[in-house]
Design an enzyme around this catalytic site. Structure first.
Site, PDB file in Angstrom:
ATOM      1  N   HIS A 260       0.829  -1.210   0.000  1.00 42.64           N
ATOM      2  CA  HIS A 260       0.000   0.000   0.000  1.00 42.64           C
ATOM      3  C   HIS A 260       0.865   1.262   0.000  1.00 42.64           C
ATOM      4  O   HIS A 260       0.712   2.139  -0.869  1.00 42.64           O
ATOM      5  CB  HIS A 260      -0.912  -0.006   1.222  1.00 42.64           C
ATOM      6  N   GLU A 261       1.787   1.339   0.946  1.00 39.20           N
ATOM      7  CA  GLU A 261       2.643   2.525   1.015  1.00 39.20           C
ATOM      8  C   GLU A 261       3.582   2.582  -0.191  1.00 39.20           C
ATOM      9  O   GLU A 261       3.935   3.672  -0.661  1.00 39.20           O
ATOM     10  CB  GLU A 261       3.439   2.539   2.322  1.00 39.20           C
ATOM     11  N   HIS A 264       1.823   4.482  -2.901  1.00 39.20           N
ATOM     12  CA  HIS A 264       1.943   5.928  -2.690  1.00 39.20           C
ATOM     13  C   HIS A 264       3.330   6.419  -3.119  1.00 39.20           C
ATOM     14  O   HIS A 264       3.462   7.449  -3.798  1.00 39.20           O
ATOM     15  CB  HIS A 264       1.756   6.251  -1.201  1.00 39.20           C
ATOM     16  N   GLU A 290      -4.512   8.047  -3.299  1.00 42.47           N
ATOM     17  CA  GLU A 290      -4.992   6.791  -2.723  1.00 42.47           C
ATOM     18  C   GLU A 290      -5.318   5.767  -3.801  1.00 42.47           C
ATOM     19  O   GLU A 290      -5.212   4.556  -3.573  1.00 42.47           O
ATOM     20  CB  GLU A 290      -6.218   7.057  -1.846  1.00 42.47           C
TER      21      GLU A 290
END
Length: 497
Positions: A260-261, A264, A290
């Site tokens: 997830h990170e 980003h 996001e």
């Protein structure tokens, strides 16, 4: 030096101060000793005041006014000036004293939140949070709005977004996602107990680094650390840092927070260093940001194709836990749908109930309809209503998120917006890249990253979020793509057909 060059030089000076604040903020989350908190808050407040003074300087406003009518600028230069002018108009509504006071209240609230978490007691957070809500209401009034005070704060994170546009989106969640999840709850539950066994911290850490590296995350332009709440922070496209958290009895915590990170971070590393400090060197909106993390986390990282490549290696790393677990069992287990307490640990469907609850509470807080003293009761009631769970304690309830302690009211809705954009963008990527899913199963996500870099990352804020969505997919944000994706995936996992 041309007027535009003077504009660029000044913007980069402001960026230098802003990113210096970011370094101190990163250090606060990762390294700061407890006794350093008060002075760190003072340091950040001082720099926030300097940044505000630089940006709101009358001479800078005059320069922007001149550039707004400069017909010699190309499209990209004009966009930079237009976006900056819009932000300047907002920023000049606040005096330096307000900016410093807001920064101090955020620092106080953050450390009150930490104290409350340590004690598992929301009451210790109430005074600082109440002060912060008051100043955010004041901020909304200063910024101005037409219909709802929350609109002014939404616009800080998702420009152009309003309660009037988000209410129908969350109505879709209620009308379509709620009944679909009820169908899943009636089906036989899949097993995920293998994720809850003992997983050595160091082995998890090394595996997470591997996943990040093979996604395309550049460790020459970033690093990963541990923090209680995983986050990504950017100092330039050549220094983008991520954090994760590791629970030795829950493999999912580390694995999908890394992915997830990483999503980003890939966005930030994909912006152009030549545009450092300028709008075209930054992300369009938090919803688009996001979309990148959720696309990598769910459409890639929770796909069967992804684990067709990585699962054998993971089995060899943890043979006692996974040696007798088939790929199909692993795939269904990592996509288990069940209500829970913690947003960041939620499955990708219930996740939007977590966001919707926060959205509804924030609207009421900022509108003055909900006192902070009543916040915990309302939180617990909504969790029982939508997720059918009874919150056992404050840390697994009202104290779980850091966002309010950062003053980030209006941020939460962007998580759902981003997930819905992700489904629409990934659908387009599948149509645009021949055999994309086959490539993912071969461990090759490079073409997907190239596609994202070309169509999203490199543009910075050249386009507005809705404009980019139309340019890329041919239509505005459409909840249908998310529901089509969810039904196709979970009808199969839970044998709903």
């Amino acid at each position: 030096m041309s007027k535009y060059d003077k504009y660029v030089a000044h913007m980069r000076k402001i960026a230098d101060v802003g990113h210096s604040i970011a370094v101190l903020s990163w250090d606060k989350e990762v390294n700061l000793p407890k006794n350093g908190a008060a002075i760190r808050g003072q340091q950040v407040s001082t720099l926030s005041g300097i940044s505000h003074e630089l940006f709101t300087r009358e001479s800078f406003g005059e320069l922007l006014n001149e550039l707004m009518t400069d017909e010699s600028l190309d499209a990209k230069q004009s966009k930079n000036v237009q976006v900056t002018q819009r932000e300047y108009d907002k920023a000049t509504k606040f005096d330096e004293a307000f900016v410093i006071q807001r920064s101090k209240l955020i620092s106080t609230a953050y450390h009150a939140w930490l104290t409350a978490q340590e004690a598992n007691d929301f009451s210790k957070y109430i005074p600082a949070l109440s002060d912060l809500v008051d100043i955010k209401r004041e901020e909304a009034g200063i910024l101005g709005y037409d219909d709802h005070p929350y609109d002014a704060l939404l616009d800080l994170y998702e420009p152009g977004s309003k309660v009037a546009t988000l209410d129908p989106l969350f109505e879709d969640v209620r009308n379509e996602l709620v009944p679909f999840i009820k169908k899943i709850r009636q089906a036989s539950q899949v097993d995920h107990s293998f994720l809850k066994q003992y997983y050595d911290k160091d082995k998890q850490w090394e595996f997470g680094l591997k996943l990040l590296r093979e996604m395309g995350y550049d460790f020459e332009s970033g690093r990963q650390d541990l923090s209680p709440h995983p986050f990504t922070i950017t100092f330039s496209s050549q220094d983008v840092r991520v954090t994760t958290r590791i629970d030795e009895h829950d493999f999912a915590n580390m694995c999908w927070s890394c992915i997830h990170e990483g999503g980003h971070a890939l966005y930030e590393q994909g912006t152009k260093i030549i545009d450092y400090g300028l709008p075209t060197g930054g992300a369009i909106s938090l919803g688009i940001h996001e979309s990148q993390s959720r696309l990598w986390e769910n459409h890639v990282g929770r796909s069967k194709e992804y684990w067709e490549h990585y699962y054998g290696e993971l089995q060899r790393l943890f043979p006692d836990n996974l040696g007798n677990v088939s790929l199909d069992q692993f795939y269904t287990g990592i996509n288990r749908v069940a209500p829970n307490f913690i947003r960041t640990e939620a499955d990708e469907l219930h996740y939007h109930f977590h966001v919707m609850i926060r959205y509804e509470l924030e609207k009421r807080l900022i509108n003055g309809d909900l006192p902070v003293n009543d916040l915990k009761h309302e939180w617990n009631s909504l969790y029982e209503k939508f997720l059918a769970v009874q919150i056992p304690d404050d840390n697994r309830g009202i104290l779980q998120d850091v966002h309010w302690a950062h003053g980030s009211f209006g941020y939460f809705p962007t998580y759902s917006i981003g997930s819905f954009y992700a489904a629409q963008f990934f659908s387009e990527a599948v149509h645009s890249i021949p055999d994309l899913k086959t490539k993912i199963s071969d461990g090759d996500t490079s073409e997907l990253l190239d596609w994202l870099r070309k169509n999203i990352h490199q543009h910075g804020r050249l386009y507005e979020a809705e404009e980019l969505c139309v340019k890329l997919t041919g239509e505005k944000l459409n909840f249908k793509y998310f529901m089509d994706y969810a039904k196709k995936k979970y009808n199969d996992i839970y044998n709903l057909n």
